[in-house]
Design an enzyme around this catalytic site. Structure first.
Site, PDB file in Angstrom:
ATOM      1  N   ASP A 100       0.851  -1.186   0.000  1.00 10.69           N
ATOM      2  CA  ASP A 100       0.000   0.000   0.000  1.00 10.69           C
ATOM      3  C   ASP A 100       0.891   1.241   0.000  1.00 10.69           C
ATOM      4  O   ASP A 100       1.704   1.419   0.909  1.00 10.69           O
ATOM      5  CB  ASP A 100      -0.856  -0.074   1.279  1.00 10.69           C
ATOM      6  CG  ASP A 100      -1.839   1.067   1.392  1.00 10.69           C
ATOM      7  OD1 ASP A 100      -1.703   2.066   0.657  1.00 10.69           O
ATOM      8  OD2 ASP A 100      -2.731   0.965   2.254  1.00 10.69           O
ATOM      9  N   ILE A 101       0.703   2.083  -0.984  1.00  8.67           N
ATOM     10  CA  ILE A 101       1.591   3.251  -1.108  1.00  8.67           C
ATOM     11  C   ILE A 101       1.386   4.247   0.045  1.00  8.67           C
ATOM     12  O   ILE A 101       2.302   4.986   0.388  1.00  8.67           O
ATOM     13  CB  ILE A 101       1.418   3.926  -2.493  1.00  8.67           C
ATOM     14  CG1 ILE A 101       2.682   4.719  -2.847  1.00  8.67           C
ATOM     15  CG2 ILE A 101       0.175   4.776  -2.557  1.00  8.67           C
ATOM     16  CD1 ILE A 101       2.811   5.059  -4.310  1.00  8.67           C
TER      17      ILE A 101
ATOM     18  N   ASN B 179      -6.596  12.465 -11.179  1.00  7.55           N
ATOM     19  CA  ASN B 179      -7.203  12.846 -12.463  1.00  7.55           C
ATOM     20  C   ASN B 179      -6.986  14.344 -12.636  1.00  7.55           C
ATOM     21  O   ASN B 179      -6.490  15.006 -11.719  1.00  7.55           O
ATOM     22  CB  ASN B 179      -8.682  12.456 -12.509  1.00  7.55           C
ATOM     23  CG  ASN B 179      -9.443  13.043 -11.348  1.00  7.55           C
ATOM     24  OD1 ASN B 179      -9.475  14.256 -11.159  1.00  7.55           O
ATOM     25  ND2 ASN B 179     -10.029  12.195 -10.525  1.00  7.55           N
TER      26      ASN B 179
ATOM     27  N   VAL C  24      -6.225   4.350  -5.754  1.00  4.34           N
ATOM     28  CA  VAL C  24      -5.104   4.845  -4.955  1.00  4.34           C
ATOM     29  C   VAL C  24      -5.329   6.316  -4.566  1.00  4.34           C
ATOM     30  O   VAL C  24      -4.937   6.738  -3.473  1.00  4.34           O
ATOM     31  CB  VAL C  24      -3.762   4.602  -5.699  1.00  4.34           C
ATOM     32  CG1 VAL C  24      -3.618   5.433  -6.934  1.00  4.34           C
ATOM     33  CG2 VAL C  24      -2.588   4.790  -4.765  1.00  4.34           C
ATOM     34  N   ASP C  25      -5.980   7.065  -5.419  1.00  2.12           N
ATOM     35  CA  ASP C  25      -6.297   8.473  -5.132  1.00  2.12           C
ATOM     36  C   ASP C  25      -7.159   8.566  -3.868  1.00  2.12           C
ATOM     37  O   ASP C  25      -6.866   9.341  -2.946  1.00  2.12           O
ATOM     38  CB  ASP C  25      -7.047   9.040  -6.357  1.00  2.12           C
ATOM     39  CG  ASP C  25      -7.156  10.548  -6.374  1.00  2.12           C
ATOM     40  OD1 ASP C  25      -6.539  11.193  -5.515  1.00  2.12           O
ATOM     41  OD2 ASP C  25      -7.862  11.071  -7.266  1.00  2.12           O
TER      42      ASP C  25
ATOM     43  N   SER D 267      -2.520   4.615 -14.019  1.00  2.00           N
ATOM     44  CA  SER D 267      -3.457   4.328 -15.141  1.00  2.00           C
ATOM     45  C   SER D 267      -3.842   2.863 -15.312  1.00  2.00           C
ATOM     46  O   SER D 267      -4.600   2.539 -16.231  1.00  2.00           O
ATOM     47  CB  SER D 267      -2.920   4.853 -16.496  1.00  2.00           C
ATOM     48  OG  SER D 267      -3.087   6.231 -16.596  1.00  2.00           O
ATOM     49  N   THR D 268      -3.326   1.964 -14.464  1.00  2.00           N
ATOM     50  CA  THR D 268      -3.611   0.533 -14.686  1.00  2.00           C
ATOM     51  C   THR D 268      -4.838   0.039 -13.930  1.00  2.00           C
ATOM     52  O   THR D 268      -5.137  -1.156 -13.945  1.00  2.00           O
ATOM     53  CB  THR D 268      -2.404  -0.354 -14.309  1.00  2.00           C
ATOM     54  OG1 THR D 268      -2.204  -0.296 -12.894  1.00  2.00           O
ATOM     55  CG2 THR D 268      -1.149   0.073 -15.032  1.00  2.00           C
ATOM     56  N   GLY D 269      -5.550   0.944 -13.275  1.00  2.00           N
ATOM     57  CA  GLY D 269      -6.794   0.583 -12.585  1.00  2.00           C
ATOM     58  C   GLY D 269      -7.980   0.985 -13.438  1.00  2.00           C
ATOM     59  O   GLY D 269      -8.141   0.478 -14.561  1.00  2.00           O
TER      60      GLY D 269
HETATM   61  N1  AR6 Z   1      -1.429   1.603  -2.959  1.00  2.00           N
HETATM   62  C1  AR6 Z   1      -0.810   1.350  -4.144  1.00  2.00           C
HETATM   63  N2  AR6 Z   1      -1.476   1.086  -5.292  1.00  2.00           N
HETATM   64  C2  AR6 Z   1      -2.834   1.060  -5.221  1.00  2.00           C
HETATM   65  C3  AR6 Z   1      -3.554   1.315  -4.027  1.00  2.00           C
HETATM   66  C4  AR6 Z   1      -2.792   1.600  -2.859  1.00  2.00           C
HETATM   67  N3  AR6 Z   1      -3.371   1.878  -1.696  1.00  2.00           N
HETATM   68  N4  AR6 Z   1      -4.885   1.214  -4.312  1.00  2.00           N
HETATM   69  C5  AR6 Z   1      -4.984   0.879  -5.613  1.00  2.00           C
HETATM   70  N5  AR6 Z   1      -3.751   0.778  -6.167  1.00  2.00           N
HETATM   71  P1  AR6 Z   1      -6.395   3.456  -9.941  1.00  2.00           P
HETATM   72  P2  AR6 Z   1      -5.898   4.938 -12.444  1.00  2.00           P
HETATM   73  C6  AR6 Z   1      -3.344   0.459  -7.555  1.00  2.00           C
HETATM   74  O1  AR6 Z   1      -7.721   2.990 -10.399  1.00  2.00           O
HETATM   75  O2  AR6 Z   1      -6.111   3.711 -13.249  1.00  2.00           O
HETATM   76  C7  AR6 Z   1      -9.235   7.423  -9.448  1.00  2.00           C
HETATM   77  O3  AR6 Z   1     -10.599   7.471  -9.163  1.00  2.00           O
HETATM   78  C8  AR6 Z   1      -4.292  -0.360  -8.391  1.00  2.00           C
HETATM   79  O4  AR6 Z   1      -4.116  -1.745  -8.135  1.00  2.00           O
HETATM   80  O5  AR6 Z   1      -6.244   3.927  -8.548  1.00  2.00           O
HETATM   81  O6  AR6 Z   1      -4.705   5.805 -12.744  1.00  2.00           O
HETATM   82  C9  AR6 Z   1      -8.645   8.790  -9.786  1.00  2.00           C
HETATM   83  O7  AR6 Z   1      -9.330   9.844  -9.141  1.00  2.00           O
HETATM   84  C10 AR6 Z   1      -3.824   0.013  -9.800  1.00  2.00           C
HETATM   85  O8  AR6 Z   1      -2.800  -0.860 -10.245  1.00  2.00           O
HETATM   86  O9  AR6 Z   1      -5.844   4.700 -10.866  1.00  2.00           O
HETATM   87  C11 AR6 Z   1      -8.823   8.871 -11.271  1.00  2.00           C
HETATM   88  O10 AR6 Z   1     -10.088   9.378 -11.632  1.00  2.00           O
HETATM   89  C12 AR6 Z   1      -3.217   1.406  -9.660  1.00  2.00           C
HETATM   90  O11 AR6 Z   1      -3.211   1.666  -8.252  1.00  2.00           O
HETATM   91  C13 AR6 Z   1      -8.682   7.455 -11.726  1.00  2.00           C
HETATM   92  O12 AR6 Z   1      -9.026   6.638 -10.596  1.00  2.00           O
HETATM   93  C14 AR6 Z   1      -3.959   2.499 -10.355  1.00  2.00           C
HETATM   94  O13 AR6 Z   1      -5.364   2.282 -10.235  1.00  2.00           O
HETATM   95  C15 AR6 Z   1      -7.264   7.115 -12.101  1.00  2.00           C
HETATM   96  O14 AR6 Z   1      -7.207   5.812 -12.617  1.00  2.00           O
END
Ligand code: AR6
Length: 181
Positions: free
Chosen positions: A10-11, A24, A33-34, A122-124
């Site tokens: 967890d970051i 975003n 993660v945001d 961007s991978t979520g």
């Molecule tokens: N620590 C580290 N990595 C994490 C954590 C954590 N606590 N939680 C999730 N991840 P995403 P995106 C990973 O969806 O695709 C948001 O709503 C997760 O497994 O968080 O860049 C923003 O506000 C994945 O591999 O971000 C934007 O609107 C990675 O974080 C949008 O999502 C990114 O997944 C950005 O989408």
């Protein structure tokens, strides 16, 4: 030469000079993660984002990076960057993703920060293919660490939350430090 470290976890728990937020363009918080960063860091992070947006017409650009307090987090700062939404690969997604890493690294260097942790931007919900994103992230960070614009940085951590990303990074970082803690 700076160290590259791979961590599954967890970051928000990382005690580094800066953690990067996969945000975003509106910097208003969100899911993934945001959401985790804003929840754990508290309201001062959103307040700082709002201040920054006043000078930017309410949005940052895709690939841009800005820095705020980390509030209650163990890190000192949060660097917020807006990753690209995957639209099939023909809309400059790869360049924008590399820009996220590059601009975050430059910002950390400018602030004389020594340690920085990245999530898999961007991978979520943004749907960027994970293997391709891992190639871009590791490639750009490795090459930046050889440039003057990033020489203050001593350690870069890739913090993978999900197993699939962790495995993809582990395959590509053989010989570099892998920390499963
Ligand atoms: N620590 C580290 N990595 C994490 C954590 C954590 N606590 N939680 C999730 N991840 P995403 P995106 C990973 O969806 O695709 C948001 O709503 C997760 O497994 O968080 O860049 C923003 O506000 C994945 O591999 O971000 C934007 O609107 C990675 O974080 C949008 O999502 C990114 O997944 C950005 O989408």
């Amino acid at each position: 030469m700076a160290r590259l470290v791979l961590i599954q976890g967890d970051i928000t728990k990382q005690k580094v000079d800066a953690i990067v937020n996969a945000a975003n363009t509106s910097l208003q918080g969100g899911g993934g993660v945001d959401g985790a960063i804003h929840d754990a860091g508290g309201p001062s992070i959103l307040e700082a984002c709002k201040e920054i947006l006043k000078d930017k017409g309410g949005k940052i650009k895709t690939g841009e990076a800005v820095i705020t307090t980390a509030g209650k987090l163990p890190a000192k700062f949060v660097i917020h960057t807006a990753g690209p939404v995957w639209k099939g690969g023909g809309k400059g997604e790869s360049k924008h993703l590399a820009d996220c890493y590059r601009n975050s690294m430059f910002l950390a260097h400018e602030r004389v920060l020594k340690t920085i942790a990245f999530p898999n931007i961007s991978t979520g919900v943004y749907g960027f293919p994970k293997a391709q994103a891992a190639e871009i992230a590791i490639g750009i960070v490795r090459s930046l660490l050889e440039e003057e614009e990033a020489y203050n940085i001593e350690e870069v951590r890739f913090v993978c939350f999900d197993e699939e990303n962790f495995k993809l990074y582990r395959q590509r970082m053989k010989g570099e430090m892998v920390d499963c803690g």
